[in-house]
Design an enzyme around this catalytic site. Structure first.
Site, PDB file in Angstrom:
ATOM      1  N   HIS A  73       0.691  -1.200   0.084  1.00 50.32           N
ATOM      2  CA  HIS A  73      -0.089   0.011  -0.055  1.00 50.32           C
ATOM      3  C   HIS A  73       1.011   1.322   0.033  1.00 50.32           C
ATOM      4  O   HIS A  73       0.504   2.313  -0.717  1.00 50.32           O
ATOM      5  CB  HIS A  73      -0.714   0.002   1.216  1.00 50.32           C
ATOM      6  CG  HIS A  73      -1.883  -1.105   1.328  1.00 50.32           C
ATOM      7  ND1 HIS A  73      -2.806  -1.446   2.222  1.00 50.32           N
ATOM      8  CD2 HIS A  73      -2.179  -2.111   0.144  1.00 50.32           C
ATOM      9  CE1 HIS A  73      -3.624  -2.384   1.949  1.00 50.32           C
ATOM     10  NE2 HIS A  73      -3.098  -2.696   0.813  1.00 50.32           N
ATOM     11  N   ASP A 113      -3.230  -2.557  -5.055  1.00 45.97           N
ATOM     12  CA  ASP A 113      -2.084  -3.756  -4.849  1.00 45.97           C
ATOM     13  C   ASP A 113      -1.179  -3.902  -5.863  1.00 45.97           C
ATOM     14  O   ASP A 113      -0.084  -3.928  -5.922  1.00 45.97           O
ATOM     15  CB  ASP A 113      -2.757  -5.101  -4.426  1.00 45.97           C
ATOM     16  CG  ASP A 113      -3.151  -5.080  -2.968  1.00 45.97           C
ATOM     17  OD1 ASP A 113      -2.827  -4.350  -2.189  1.00 45.97           O
ATOM     18  OD2 ASP A 113      -3.789  -5.888  -2.767  1.00 45.97           O
ATOM     19  N   HIS A 171      -9.336  -2.276  -5.031  1.00 50.80           N
ATOM     20  CA  HIS A 171      -8.256  -2.573  -3.839  1.00 50.80           C
ATOM     21  C   HIS A 171      -7.245  -3.472  -4.729  1.00 50.80           C
ATOM     22  O   HIS A 171      -6.107  -3.448  -4.485  1.00 50.80           O
ATOM     23  CB  HIS A 171      -8.715  -3.164  -2.813  1.00 50.80           C
ATOM     24  CG  HIS A 171      -7.569  -3.339  -1.802  1.00 50.80           C
ATOM     25  ND1 HIS A 171      -7.055  -2.517  -0.851  1.00 50.80           N
ATOM     26  CD2 HIS A 171      -6.906  -4.483  -1.385  1.00 50.80           C
ATOM     27  CE1 HIS A 171      -5.969  -2.900  -0.395  1.00 50.80           C
ATOM     28  NE2 HIS A 171      -5.825  -4.220  -0.451  1.00 50.80           N
ATOM     29  N   HIS A 194      -0.919 -10.620  -5.396  1.00 47.11           N
ATOM     30  CA  HIS A 194       0.658 -10.090  -5.217  1.00 47.11           C
ATOM     31  C   HIS A 194       1.369 -11.317  -5.812  1.00 47.11           C
ATOM     32  O   HIS A 194       2.426 -10.702  -6.590  1.00 47.11           O
ATOM     33  CB  HIS A 194       0.794 -10.295  -3.622  1.00 47.11           C
ATOM     34  CG  HIS A 194       0.217  -9.368  -2.898  1.00 47.11           C
ATOM     35  ND1 HIS A 194       0.005  -7.760  -3.230  1.00 47.11           N
ATOM     36  CD2 HIS A 194      -0.774  -9.277  -1.736  1.00 47.11           C
ATOM     37  CE1 HIS A 194      -0.591  -7.336  -2.217  1.00 47.11           C
ATOM     38  NE2 HIS A 194      -1.237  -8.068  -1.347  1.00 47.11           N
TER      39      HIS A 194
END
Length: 312
Positions: A79, A241, A237, A264
């Site tokens: 973040h 990321d 979101h 991720h």
């Protein structure tokens, strides 16, 4: 996003909070750094540093973890890295006294507010870009991520598909700028499923998660009484990321990033694949305009598209 000179903070700023996975409190300060320093995390409790780059990544399952060959790890950096990238901040020193960057409210909003409060300054050093020359794609059985050429900045096209009535299939697409980052992505919070909580706790994860920093999804929908900040907060979101994970390329990208059901691990796999193929990218340097001095908010990063010098 195409500033022609590198930037750093105009002053230092401090924040503190709990780590979403470790459950441990940490204090961090973000300070100016010299041109070409990049983003460096310094563990004050061990007096060791690690630069945010591809070679420092030691984990990317539920969060992005950085560690050099001998020092302690710094986890959940995505973040904060997204803020630096999204706001056009090239150089900063992050000093932290614990193993994990605080989750704060689960989004990047408080980081953005802190960085905007001190503002940024331009340096006299030209900004360098990682310019993608050909498509680079990573696929799994159910997901894919791909970087491809895009010479007018950095464009995101992120799609998710969850078997949950509150999410379903969502898509977000935009060419990134500081204003777009603030308005569209910064306030989007991390999310998880109530049915996974016990398993995560047993594995040592989500020990600091709560309804104050995570959107929790139960069988009947969103469990947070405050509801959602965006109707499609979940995909936003994931886009947030992705901005943070792709910053591990080490330089701002001139590229389009498309992903489907990414996370991720997939985001970093695409960065790794790109940098493993020297024919897939070049490093270009922006040509400096007439010298000037600017001090203000991070919006100074949003200037005209520069011309580029030959590859370094």
């Amino acid at each position: 996003m195409n500033a022609v000179v590198q930037t750093t903070l105009a002053d230092s700023v401090a924040l503190s909070g709990v780590g979403v996975h470790s459950g441990k409190m940490a204090r961090l300060s973000i300070a100016p750094a010299d041109a070409d320093s990049g983003i460096v995390f310094h563990r004050s409790d061990s007096n060791q540093s690690v630069r945010a780059c591809r070679s420092a990544v030691r984990g990317s399952d539920l969060a992005t973890v950085l560690r050099d060959s001998s020092g302690p790890a710094v986890s959940t950096v995505e973040h904060l890295l997204a803020c630096f990238s999204g706001l056009g901040i090239d150089n900063a020193r992050v000093e932290i006294d614990g193993p994990e960057v605080p989750i704060l409210d689960g989004s990047a909003d408080e980081f953005v507010a802190a960085l905007d409060e001190v503002g940024v300054i331009e340096t006299g050093t030209p900004r360098r870009y990682l310019r993608v020359l050909k498509p680079v794609r990573v696929e799994t059985e159910t997901a894919f991520g791909e970087l491809s050429p895009y010479d007018v900045g950095f464009r995101l096209e992120v799609e998710i598909d969850f078997d949950h009535a509150a999410i379903g299939r969502q898509r977000y697409a935009a060419t990134l700028s500081p204003d777009v980052f603030r308005k569209d992505l910064a306030r989007a919070r991390t999310f998880g499923f109530f049915c996974d909580v016990e398993r995560l706790w047993q594995a040592g994860f989500a020990l600091g998660a709560s309804l104050d920093n995570t959107i929790c999804l139960g069988d009947d929908g969103v469990m947070n009484t405050t509801g959602l900040r965006y109707a499609d907060e979940f995909v936003r979101h994931k886009a947030l990321d992705a901005v943070g994970d792709l910053a591990l390329g080490g330089l701002p990208m001139m590229a389009r990033y498309r992903s489907y059901r990414g996370g991720h691990k997939l985001n970093f796999a695409v960065v790794d694949a790109l940098l493993s193929d020297r024919s897939a990218y070049e490093i270009v340097e922006a040509r400096l305009p007439a010298r000037r001095s600017v001090r203000g908010t991070a919006d100074v990063a949003a200037v005209a598209v520069p011309a580029y010098a030959p590859e370094l």
